[in-house]
Write a protein that holds these residues in place. Structure first.
Motif, PDB file in Angstrom:
ATOM      1  N   PRO A  41      -9.551  -9.617  -9.731  1.00  0.00           N
ATOM      2  CA  PRO A  41      -9.068 -10.944  -9.329  1.00  0.00           C
ATOM      3  C   PRO A  41      -8.504 -11.754 -10.494  1.00  0.00           C
ATOM      4  O   PRO A  41      -7.606 -12.574 -10.303  1.00  0.00           O
ATOM      5  N   HIS A  42      -8.995 -11.522 -11.710  1.00  0.00           N
ATOM      6  CA  HIS A  42      -8.520 -12.291 -12.862  1.00  0.00           C
ATOM      7  C   HIS A  42      -7.135 -11.812 -13.284  1.00  0.00           C
ATOM      8  O   HIS A  42      -6.261 -12.622 -13.612  1.00  0.00           O
ATOM      9  N   ALA A  43      -6.925 -10.494 -13.243  1.00  0.00           N
ATOM     10  CA  ALA A  43      -5.603  -9.955 -13.558  1.00  0.00           C
ATOM     11  C   ALA A  43      -4.589 -10.380 -12.508  1.00  0.00           C
ATOM     12  O   ALA A  43      -3.449 -10.744 -12.829  1.00  0.00           O
ATOM     13  N   LEU A  44      -5.000 -10.339 -11.243  1.00  0.00           N
ATOM     14  CA  LEU A  44      -4.093 -10.737 -10.164  1.00  0.00           C
ATOM     15  C   LEU A  44      -3.749 -12.214 -10.246  1.00  0.00           C
ATOM     16  O   LEU A  44      -2.621 -12.623  -9.959  1.00  0.00           O
ATOM     17  N   LEU A  45      -4.713 -13.037 -10.650  1.00  0.00           N
ATOM     18  CA  LEU A  45      -4.454 -14.469 -10.821  1.00  0.00           C
ATOM     19  C   LEU A  45      -3.414 -14.684 -11.914  1.00  0.00           C
ATOM     20  O   LEU A  45      -2.481 -15.486 -11.760  1.00  0.00           O
ATOM     21  N   ASP A  46      -3.539 -13.947 -13.010  1.00  0.00           N
ATOM     22  CA  ASP A  46      -2.549 -14.069 -14.075  1.00  0.00           C
ATOM     23  C   ASP A  46      -1.181 -13.551 -13.637  1.00  0.00           C
ATOM     24  O   ASP A  46      -0.149 -14.081 -14.059  1.00  0.00           O
ATOM     25  N   PHE A  47      -1.156 -12.506 -12.819  1.00  0.00           N
ATOM     26  CA  PHE A  47       0.133 -12.013 -12.322  1.00  0.00           C
ATOM     27  C   PHE A  47       0.804 -13.071 -11.452  1.00  0.00           C
ATOM     28  O   PHE A  47       2.023 -13.274 -11.510  1.00  0.00           O
ATOM     29  N   LYS A  48       0.017 -13.776 -10.644  1.00  0.00           N
ATOM     30  CA  LYS A  48       0.565 -14.875  -9.848  1.00  0.00           C
ATOM     31  C   LYS A  48       1.116 -15.976 -10.757  1.00  0.00           C
ATOM     32  O   LYS A  48       2.201 -16.523 -10.514  1.00  0.00           O
ATOM     33  N   ARG A  49       0.359 -16.297 -11.800  1.00  0.00           N
ATOM     34  CA  ARG A  49       0.801 -17.339 -12.732  1.00  0.00           C
ATOM     35  C   ARG A  49       2.094 -16.919 -13.426  1.00  0.00           C
ATOM     36  O   ARG A  49       3.032 -17.711 -13.559  1.00  0.00           O
ATOM     37  N   TYR A  50       2.120 -15.673 -13.902  1.00  0.00           N
ATOM     38  CA  TYR A  50       3.325 -15.150 -14.551  1.00  0.00           C
ATOM     39  C   TYR A  50       4.523 -15.201 -13.601  1.00  0.00           C
ATOM     40  O   TYR A  50       5.621 -15.623 -13.988  1.00  0.00           O
ATOM     41  N   SER A  51       4.322 -14.768 -12.360  1.00  0.00           N
ATOM     42  CA  SER A  51       5.422 -14.751 -11.393  1.00  0.00           C
ATOM     43  C   SER A  51       5.931 -16.155 -11.119  1.00  0.00           C
ATOM     44  O   SER A  51       7.142 -16.388 -11.012  1.00  0.00           O
ATOM     45  N   ALA A  52       5.012 -17.117 -10.999  1.00  0.00           N
ATOM     46  CA  ALA A  52       5.412 -18.502 -10.760  1.00  0.00           C
ATOM     47  C   ALA A  52       6.131 -19.079 -11.972  1.00  0.00           C
ATOM     48  O   ALA A  52       7.115 -19.817 -11.837  1.00  0.00           O
ATOM     49  N   ASP A  53       5.653 -18.761 -13.173  1.00  0.00           N
ATOM     50  CA  ASP A  53       6.340 -19.207 -14.383  1.00  0.00           C
ATOM     51  C   ASP A  53       7.738 -18.604 -14.472  1.00  0.00           C
ATOM     52  O   ASP A  53       8.699 -19.269 -14.871  1.00  0.00           O
ATOM     53  N   THR A  54       7.839 -17.314 -14.109  1.00  0.00           N
ATOM     54  CA  THR A  54       9.131 -16.639 -14.114  1.00  0.00           C
ATOM     55  C   THR A  54      10.102 -17.337 -13.180  1.00  0.00           C
ATOM     56  O   THR A  54      11.266 -17.596 -13.527  1.00  0.00           O
TER      57      THR A  54
END
Length: 696
Positions: free
Chosen positions: A238-251
């Motif tokens: 869940p922590h990696a997936l949360l960061d992937f969501k953050r990265y995608s939103a930042d992108t």
């Protein structure tokens, strides 16, 4: 070797709010109230019909035309060769018929030559299959070749139309949603994003908890995007997936800002830059953008849902407007609907005819909630391709208005009449101002909870919306604000299921209450830190002092099971979520559990805090009657009067006008003061009814 763009870490724009009031903007005249527009796609139709269509748009009462959204192939038919002659003709027709123009960058639909020449510019899905052109939003936003193509077409458009006084603004992209991208370019960009955030691989291992199940990384080069398609739901981190969501939103945010920067270097200051997020936008995060002047939204309230009563399936779901209209004002202080459903659509579970007047009601709803723009997708129902059954303002003959078209025409006529009644500087009535309410929201809480709901009964997206509905039913003006907002502008603040928190944020909430604000906090708040870890201590430890109680445990019941709660001698049912609370000395027990093995334990508590108060609602119910009772009691205890509008009836005040709309299947008669003057509609709101009045 493919180059990737090093992404910035996320950021949040701070906006100061005046509760439920549309903010003045240099791009809109306050006296205009709302500006109406329509999407038109000249590339879909013979050139011989363009003037007829533009003339009809003007005669119907529209004020601007939305152009070029998906026309990259038409503006750049071959790489590096631009042709704006066709668009010049349409823009000049708009000028001829006294229509303004809103241009859209075409980045959402890449031309065929992009796929042929640069197939690597498309995203990869979770099975590592490369996407292709032919639909929307599949370009890889970190591919430098794709970005270069976008920059070039955007700059060419800006140089062509950036000083045209008839162009009022620009929409960048279309319905940005931060689509997951597993391509090699995205993998590399994700690693760069992680290095910027964590600095060392040790810090990443700690944040992601990689000691669990041997996920440990020795260096950033070993990290790949977490992929639930390959490890399964049970194996997700869940922590990696949360960061992937953050990265995608930042992108996504940086991609929008890149286009905005390309525009701003060529266009006049009088031209605004915006984008149209979807009303329910769980991938992108509007608060991450830095260069948009404001954000707008799309709204499709009716796609086959039952909604309220036996006519609800023809009236739509108010939630499509409720949240978006208040949330997107967080970017730049103003907003509006850029894409409003004009009738039946082609994608719903079923697509019924709308009750006459329904589109007009939706338009008034967006207007009442502070919208500066009311635009519809689209003018003509297309006769071919994948959206044949998506209604337009015109039927398939191109000359006959649809029912939605007639609704738009009536709305525009009424708005022009209301402009005559506008008086600048009218202040919100004190009675409503005393109920001013903010709901604090961060999409990251949605990402976190939705990954680990713990019960199929948890409705993640609609949880904060439920509190908006409750507050509106009590007659409160409501804003949805980011955690960085100045809360002192509001008498009441609701914190709904704010799972990810830190001590600094909790202190901000505590200071708000101590200074005289009234805080209502719900279950699943501050359960985890910003990395998504539980606290090494009691459940929701950071808010124990704030709420005056300790969360001892959490219970959930089956879908058919119902628990009993007692509040002020009345009984309420729950089944979704229940925090068992142990209140500290001096904390008031508001409601208790009346069955189960923990009968008598506190479910809702309240404590005084300086000049204000803090109420903690540890329960989530289906019908929300318990939560509404607590919210009403909170308002009343603080000296605010309340209304009791029925489900589906929403009342707003803006710019001196009271407005009400009715999404319910039953009529409702408004109780108007004697010194009221009805400007639009009737005192009794029929289904899909609209009422506008002033009090003198």
């Amino acid at each position: 070797m493919m180059r990737v763009f090093p992404l910035l870490l996320s950021f949040v724009t701070t906006v100061l709010f005046t509760a439920a009031q549309p903010t003045s903007s240099p791009f809109f005249k306050d006296a205009d109230l709302v500006n109406t527009g329509i999407y038109y796609y000249p590339e879909h139709w013979p050139e011989s019909q363009w003037e007829r269509d533009i003339s009809t748009i003007a005669n119907m009462g529209f004020e601007f035309v939305h152009l070029a959204e998906f026309a990259w192939y038409k503006m750049e038919p071959t790489e590096g060769v631009f042709d704006f002659s066709w668009l010049d003709k349409v823009v000049n027709l708009c000028i001829k018929y006294r229509l303004k123009v809103l241009l859209c960058t075409p980045s959402a639909t890449t031309p065929t030559w992009m796929r042929v020449n640069y197939p690597e510019t498309f995203i990869m899905d979770g099975h590592y299959i490369r996407a292709e052109n032919g639909t929307r939003g599949l370009g890889s936003m970190v591919s430098e070749k794709y970005r270069d193509g976008v920059r070039k077409v955007v700059a060419a458009m800006a140089r062509r139309y950036g000083t045209n006084p008839h162009v009022i603004g620009w929409q960048v992209d279309n319905e940005p949603g931060a689509v997951a991208d597993y391509s090699p370019a995205s993998q590399a960009a994700f690693r760069i994003w992680l290095q910027k955030k964590y600095k060392t691989i040790g810090a990443l291992n700690k944040a992601w908890g990689t000691a669990f199940w041997s996920q440990w990384f020795n260096n950033f080069g070993q990290v790949i995007i977490p992929n639930t398609n390959l490890v399964g739901w049970w194996g997700n981190n869940p922590h990696a997936l949360l960061d992937f969501k953050r990265y995608s939103a930042d992108t996504q945010a940086e991609f929008l800002d890149m286009q905005a920067a390309a525009l701003r270097s060529h266009i006049a200051e009088t031209q605004f830059i915006t984008t149209n997020y979807t009303a329910v936008c769980t991938g992108a995060d509007a608060m991450r953008t830095r260069k948009l002047d404001f954000a707008t939204y799309t709204a499709y309230p009716n796609g086959g849902g039952d909604n309220i009563g036996n006519q609800g399936f023809r009236l739509g779901n108010a939630r499509a407007v409720l949240f978006a209209a208040d949330y997107y004002k967080s970017v730049g202080g103003v907003s509006g609907v850029m894409e409003m459903q004009p009738g039946p659509v082609n994608w719903g579970s079923y697509n019924p005819l709308l009750l006459p007047g329904t589109v007009r009601m939706w338009l008034y709803h967006t207007f009442a909630a502070g919208g500066r723009i009311a635009c519809s997708y689209r003018f003509r129902q297309i006769n071919y391709s994948s959206e044949q059954y998506h209604a337009g303002i015109m039927l398939t003959d191109g000359v006959t208005p649809s029912p939605g078209g007639e609704d738009y025409r009536r709305f525009m006529k009424e708005v022009k009449e209301l402009r005559q009644q506008y008086r600048p500087g009218e202040a919100m009535p004190q009675q409503m101002k005393a109920r001013s309410t903010a709901i604090v929201w961060n999409v990251e809480n949605y990402w976190s909870i939705d990954r680990q709901k713990q019960t199929h009964q948890w409705d993640t997206w609609n949880f904060p919306v439920k509190y908006i509905e409750m507050a509106k039913s009590l007659g409160a003006p409501v804003d949805v604000v980011p955690e960085t907002a100045d809360l002192s502008a509001y008498k009441f603040v609701i914190i709904p299921a704010y799972e990810l928190a830190d001590e600094a944020l909790v202190k901000k909430w505590a200071d708000y209450a101590a200074n005289g604000g009234h805080l209502l906090v719900t279950c699943r708040t501050a359960v985890k830190n910003r990395d998504g870890h539980f606290w090494e201590g009691p459940i929701a430890a950071p808010i124990s002092k704030l709420i005056g109680a300790r969360v001892k445990a959490t219970d959930m019941l089956s879908g058919h099971g119902k628990g009993d709660i007692v509040l002020n001698g009345s009984h309420y049912k729950w089944n979704n979520w229940a925090d068992l609370l142990a209140p500290f000395e001096g904390t008031e027990i508001v409601a208790t559990y009346n069955d189960q093995f923990y009968k008598g334990m506190a479910a809702i508590v309240k404590r005084k805090s300086g000049k204000g108060s803090v109420t903690y609602v540890g329960v989530d119910t289906d019908d929300a009657e318990l939560e509404k009772t607590v919210l009403q009691q909170t308002l009343n205890d603080a000296g605010a009067s309340t209304e009791n509008y029925p489900e589906g009836v929403y009342v707003y005040w803006r710019d001196g006008f009271y407005m009400a709309v009715n999404y319910a299947s039953e009529s409702y008669t408004m109780n108007l003061p004697e010194n009221s003057k009805i400007l639009v509609g009737e005192k009794t709101l029929k289904p899909a009814g609209v009422l506008v009045w002033k009090v003198f």
